[in-house]
Motif scaffolding. Sequence first.
Motif, PDB file in Angstrom:
ATOM      1  N   PHE A 435      29.950  30.216  49.426  1.00 37.25           N
ATOM      2  CA  PHE A 435      31.038  30.577  48.517  1.00 37.25           C
ATOM      3  C   PHE A 435      30.488  31.225  47.255  1.00 37.25           C
ATOM      4  O   PHE A 435      29.480  30.772  46.699  1.00 37.25           O
ATOM      5  CB  PHE A 435      31.865  29.340  48.154  1.00 37.25           C
ATOM      6  CG  PHE A 435      32.604  28.746  49.310  1.00 37.25           C
ATOM      7  CD1 PHE A 435      33.829  29.268  49.701  1.00 37.25           C
ATOM      8  CD2 PHE A 435      32.073  27.672  50.012  1.00 37.25           C
ATOM      9  CE1 PHE A 435      34.509  28.718  50.779  1.00 37.25           C
ATOM     10  CE2 PHE A 435      32.750  27.125  51.092  1.00 37.25           C
ATOM     11  CZ  PHE A 435      33.977  27.649  51.472  1.00 37.25           C
ATOM     12  N   GLN A 436      31.183  32.242  46.826  1.00 38.96           N
ATOM     13  CA  GLN A 436      30.898  32.922  45.565  1.00 38.96           C
ATOM     14  C   GLN A 436      32.235  33.194  44.880  1.00 38.96           C
ATOM     15  O   GLN A 436      33.260  33.407  45.528  1.00 38.96           O
ATOM     16  CB  GLN A 436      30.150  34.242  45.786  1.00 38.96           C
ATOM     17  CG  GLN A 436      28.780  34.071  46.402  1.00 38.96           C
ATOM     18  CD  GLN A 436      28.189  35.416  46.813  1.00 38.96           C
ATOM     19  OE1 GLN A 436      28.823  36.182  47.537  1.00 38.96           O
ATOM     20  NE2 GLN A 436      26.967  35.674  46.362  1.00 38.96           N
ATOM     21  N   PHE A 437      32.186  33.226  43.558  1.00 41.08           N
ATOM     22  CA  PHE A 437      33.430  33.447  42.814  1.00 41.08           C
ATOM     23  C   PHE A 437      33.112  34.215  41.544  1.00 41.08           C
ATOM     24  O   PHE A 437      32.114  33.927  40.856  1.00 41.08           O
ATOM     25  CB  PHE A 437      34.102  32.116  42.467  1.00 41.08           C
ATOM     26  CG  PHE A 437      35.403  32.286  41.727  1.00 41.08           C
ATOM     27  CD1 PHE A 437      36.566  32.636  42.397  1.00 41.08           C
ATOM     28  CD2 PHE A 437      35.452  32.087  40.352  1.00 41.08           C
ATOM     29  CE1 PHE A 437      37.758  32.798  41.716  1.00 41.08           C
ATOM     30  CE2 PHE A 437      36.647  32.243  39.662  1.00 41.08           C
ATOM     31  CZ  PHE A 437      37.804  32.599  40.349  1.00 41.08           C
ATOM     32  N   TYR A 438      33.974  35.180  41.270  1.00 38.00           N
ATOM     33  CA  TYR A 438      33.831  35.966  40.047  1.00 38.00           C
ATOM     34  C   TYR A 438      35.206  36.119  39.421  1.00 38.00           C
ATOM     35  O   TYR A 438      36.198  36.393  40.106  1.00 38.00           O
ATOM     36  CB  TYR A 438      33.221  37.340  40.349  1.00 38.00           C
ATOM     37  CG  TYR A 438      33.169  38.253  39.145  1.00 38.00           C
ATOM     38  CD1 TYR A 438      32.195  38.079  38.169  1.00 38.00           C
ATOM     39  CD2 TYR A 438      34.095  39.273  38.988  1.00 38.00           C
ATOM     40  CE1 TYR A 438      32.150  38.897  37.059  1.00 38.00           C
ATOM     41  CE2 TYR A 438      34.058  40.105  37.885  1.00 38.00           C
ATOM     42  CZ  TYR A 438      33.092  39.918  36.919  1.00 38.00           C
ATOM     43  OH  TYR A 438      33.048  40.716  35.819  1.00 38.00           O
ATOM     44  N   GLU A 439      35.232  35.961  38.086  1.00 37.04           N
ATOM     45  CA  GLU A 439      36.496  36.086  37.340  1.00 37.04           C
ATOM     46  C   GLU A 439      36.235  36.843  36.058  1.00 37.04           C
ATOM     47  O   GLU A 439      35.182  36.666  35.411  1.00 37.04           O
ATOM     48  CB  GLU A 439      37.074  34.701  37.043  1.00 37.04           C
ATOM     49  CG  GLU A 439      38.373  34.718  36.243  1.00 37.04           C
ATOM     50  CD  GLU A 439      38.133  34.613  34.741  1.00 37.04           C
ATOM     51  OE1 GLU A 439      38.986  35.057  33.961  1.00 37.04           O
ATOM     52  OE2 GLU A 439      37.063  34.091  34.374  1.00 37.04           O
ATOM     53  N   ASN A 440      37.209  37.694  35.689  1.00 38.02           N
ATOM     54  CA  ASN A 440      37.059  38.470  34.477  1.00 38.02           C
ATOM     55  C   ASN A 440      38.421  38.586  33.797  1.00 38.02           C
ATOM     56  O   ASN A 440      39.424  38.908  34.450  1.00 38.02           O
ATOM     57  CB  ASN A 440      36.490  39.862  34.768  1.00 38.02           C
ATOM     58  CG  ASN A 440      36.390  40.717  33.510  1.00 38.02           C
ATOM     59  OD1 ASN A 440      37.280  41.500  33.221  1.00 38.02           O
ATOM     60  ND2 ASN A 440      35.293  40.561  32.769  1.00 38.02           N
ATOM     61  N   LEU A 441      38.423  38.309  32.503  1.00 42.37           N
ATOM     62  CA  LEU A 441      39.627  38.450  31.691  1.00 42.37           C
ATOM     63  C   LEU A 441      39.278  39.321  30.511  1.00 42.37           C
ATOM     64  O   LEU A 441      38.341  39.022  29.752  1.00 42.37           O
ATOM     65  CB  LEU A 441      40.141  37.085  31.217  1.00 42.37           C
ATOM     66  CG  LEU A 441      41.272  37.113  30.183  1.00 42.37           C
ATOM     67  CD1 LEU A 441      42.513  37.794  30.755  1.00 42.37           C
ATOM     68  CD2 LEU A 441      41.573  35.702  29.699  1.00 42.37           C
ATOM     69  N   GLY A 442      39.991  40.388  30.330  1.00 41.31           N
ATOM     70  CA  GLY A 442      39.664  41.301  29.250  1.00 41.31           C
ATOM     71  C   GLY A 442      40.852  42.149  28.845  1.00 41.31           C
ATOM     72  O   GLY A 442      41.885  42.198  29.507  1.00 41.31           O
ATOM     73  N   ILE A 443      40.665  42.828  27.736  1.00 39.65           N
ATOM     74  CA  ILE A 443      41.657  43.747  27.224  1.00 39.65           C
ATOM     75  C   ILE A 443      41.043  45.133  27.219  1.00 39.65           C
ATOM     76  O   ILE A 443      39.838  45.295  26.944  1.00 39.65           O
ATOM     77  CB  ILE A 443      42.134  43.342  25.814  1.00 39.65           C
ATOM     78  CG1 ILE A 443      43.282  44.269  25.350  1.00 39.65           C
ATOM     79  CG2 ILE A 443      40.988  43.352  24.824  1.00 39.65           C
ATOM     80  CD1 ILE A 443      43.927  43.785  24.064  1.00 39.65           C
ATOM     81  N   GLY A 444      41.841  46.132  27.549  1.00 40.10           N
ATOM     82  CA  GLY A 444      41.255  47.462  27.644  1.00 40.10           C
ATOM     83  C   GLY A 444      42.305  48.547  27.737  1.00 40.10           C
ATOM     84  O   GLY A 444      43.493  48.352  27.433  1.00 40.10           O
ATOM     85  N   LEU A 445      41.853  49.699  28.196  1.00 34.53           N
ATOM     86  CA  LEU A 445      42.675  50.887  28.323  1.00 34.53           C
ATOM     87  C   LEU A 445      42.854  51.242  29.789  1.00 34.53           C
ATOM     88  O   LEU A 445      41.930  51.058  30.595  1.00 34.53           O
ATOM     89  CB  LEU A 445      42.043  52.072  27.569  1.00 34.53           C
ATOM     90  CG  LEU A 445      41.810  51.888  26.071  1.00 34.53           C
ATOM     91  CD1 LEU A 445      41.061  53.082  25.505  1.00 34.53           C
ATOM     92  CD2 LEU A 445      43.147  51.692  25.346  1.00 34.53           C
ATOM     93  N   GLY A 446      44.022  51.753  30.122  1.00 29.54           N
ATOM     94  CA  GLY A 446      44.308  52.189  31.478  1.00 29.54           C
ATOM     95  C   GLY A 446      44.990  53.533  31.492  1.00 29.54           C
ATOM     96  O   GLY A 446      45.795  53.845  30.615  1.00 29.54           O
ATOM     97  N   PHE A 447      44.651  54.339  32.481  1.00 30.59           N
ATOM     98  CA  PHE A 447      45.210  55.687  32.583  1.00 30.59           C
ATOM     99  C   PHE A 447      45.447  56.009  34.027  1.00 30.59           C
ATOM    100  O   PHE A 447      44.560  55.813  34.873  1.00 30.59           O
ATOM    101  CB  PHE A 447      44.267  56.724  31.958  1.00 30.59           C
ATOM    102  CG  PHE A 447      44.735  58.137  32.090  1.00 30.59           C
ATOM    103  CD1 PHE A 447      45.819  58.610  31.368  1.00 30.59           C
ATOM    104  CD2 PHE A 447      44.115  58.996  32.986  1.00 30.59           C
ATOM    105  CE1 PHE A 447      46.250  59.916  31.503  1.00 30.59           C
ATOM    106  CE2 PHE A 447      44.538  60.303  33.141  1.00 30.59           C
ATOM    107  CZ  PHE A 447      45.621  60.765  32.388  1.00 30.59           C
ATOM    108  N   LYS A 448      46.659  56.467  34.357  1.00 28.83           N
ATOM    109  CA  LYS A 448      47.011  56.849  35.724  1.00 28.83           C
ATOM    110  C   LYS A 448      47.164  58.352  35.830  1.00 28.83           C
ATOM    111  O   LYS A 448      47.649  59.010  34.904  1.00 28.83           O
ATOM    112  CB  LYS A 448      48.310  56.174  36.154  1.00 28.83           C
ATOM    113  CG  LYS A 448      48.213  54.660  36.283  1.00 28.83           C
ATOM    114  CD  LYS A 448      49.521  54.066  36.759  1.00 28.83           C
ATOM    115  CE  LYS A 448      49.412  52.551  36.909  1.00 28.83           C
ATOM    116  NZ  LYS A 448      50.684  51.957  37.406  1.00 28.83           N
ATOM    117  N   PHE A 449      46.763  58.904  36.962  1.00 25.40           N
ATOM    118  CA  PHE A 449      46.901  60.350  37.185  1.00 25.40           C
ATOM    119  C   PHE A 449      47.192  60.625  38.635  1.00 25.40           C
ATOM    120  O   PHE A 449      47.127  59.711  39.478  1.00 25.40           O
ATOM    121  CB  PHE A 449      45.641  61.105  36.734  1.00 25.40           C
ATOM    122  CG  PHE A 449      44.377  60.595  37.377  1.00 25.40           C
ATOM    123  CD1 PHE A 449      43.903  61.164  38.542  1.00 25.40           C
ATOM    124  CD2 PHE A 449      43.655  59.547  36.806  1.00 25.40           C
ATOM    125  CE1 PHE A 449      42.735  60.710  39.136  1.00 25.40           C
ATOM    126  CE2 PHE A 449      42.485  59.091  37.374  1.00 25.40           C
ATOM    127  CZ  PHE A 449      42.026  59.663  38.543  1.00 25.40           C
TER     128      PHE A 449
END
Length: 449
Positions: A435-449
């Motif tokens: 078993f492996q587990f990774y978690e990330n919580l962050g604030i940032g920028l997003g752009f769709k095209f």
Amino acid sequence: MTFKTTIILLMASVAILPLQAQTLGTRQKEKKSSYFQQVAKKYIDTLSVLYQKDSTIVSVDNTPGDPYLYPLLLTPTLYDRPVKYMMGSQWKPTRLKEKGVDLFYKTAMDAPVSHDSIEKAMSQTLTWAYSHYPELISNTQDNIDQAASIRKDIVSEPVRDITHITLPEENVDTGIEDASYKVITRKPNFWTFSGELNFNMSQTYASENWFQGNQRSNTYKMSTSMSLNYNNQRGLKFENRMQARLGFINNHNDTQHKYMTNDDKLEIWSNIGISAVKNWYYTVQLNVWTQMYPKYASNSKNVTSDFLSPVEGNLSIGMYYELKLKKFTFKLNLLPLSYHAKYCDRALLRHNYGIRGTHHAYNDIGYNVTSNYSWQIAKNIRTSGNIYFYSNAHYAQAWLESTTTFSINKYLNTSIYLYPRFDDTHYKNGKKEFFQFYENLGIGLGFKF
């Protein structure tokens, strides 16, 4: 029946006879009746047809005729045109009497019925009535014209339209080379392209009396996904997706590395589907993934994974189910026949990924199940992810990637990324790590095209 009515009926009969000349010529002679009975019958039939057709006169082919035969059905009036015709004509009706009862008129049986012949018959009938029964004429055309004319005291000169024509300026490009337009037919474009780019960052700090002493770290993560899909709206779909993630962590307790990767994956996914029934498709799927940057152990220069070390892929055949709703999409791939291959370029890392001996690669056949979903939970909350499972009855691999995004505005967002993973071919220091587990919580920028 009065004498005046008889004359009117006679005039209508004389005008109708030329219109029915061809029909009368082909009919067989029926039992003869009196002249007045025939005139009355023709007049009544004519009025009946006029009432049904809502027309002034009916031609031979039962279509509305010319409206200028109305003088024969109105109050006897002295018109100018028949008088002018009478002044230059020697025509008079010829009666054929048989036993002093029946009355017929000679007509040209083979002459075509036209507007000229109808107008001529009308003028001849009125002329004959004017010359033989003038006492029945109670009105004149002058009286009709005066009654319908416009008052002379209000008649003024007509208004003249003044039109100014402006000559076009010289050397003006109208965009049209000639008077004709060229029509260009273009084939529909069944390809669609979309993409998304995100950048997130987070920062962590712990004081000296918090667990194991002073800790501080910064995390930076970039992710992008692009899709190129084909759908001809006739049951053929070809979908392609590329996804890349690369994250770095700056841990001040690691003296060997200023930055280390904590999230690194490059994945390419392709799927060809042919419609089977309703939402089910026959499919061939290709899925390949690896990483882009070397990964090191903490406070060590030993590489634990690298680009193409390893690289894995599946080529599978089966069916998939697709569900598309307004705010939710779901796709499930059931692939009972799957060819799985794994390759490791670094020789020292082969044993960490189940590759034994001196080989750099191995392959096997098993079954594969994958799933993709996307759910717009609320206006500013969206979650998406994919599920992967593969097994050949000797080992198994499975993982879940889930990203939940909270949009603050069009570009700014907060996201939670979860990546639990199971792999019984992964070894570390000679021991299996399932078993492996990774978690990330962050604030940032997003752009769709």
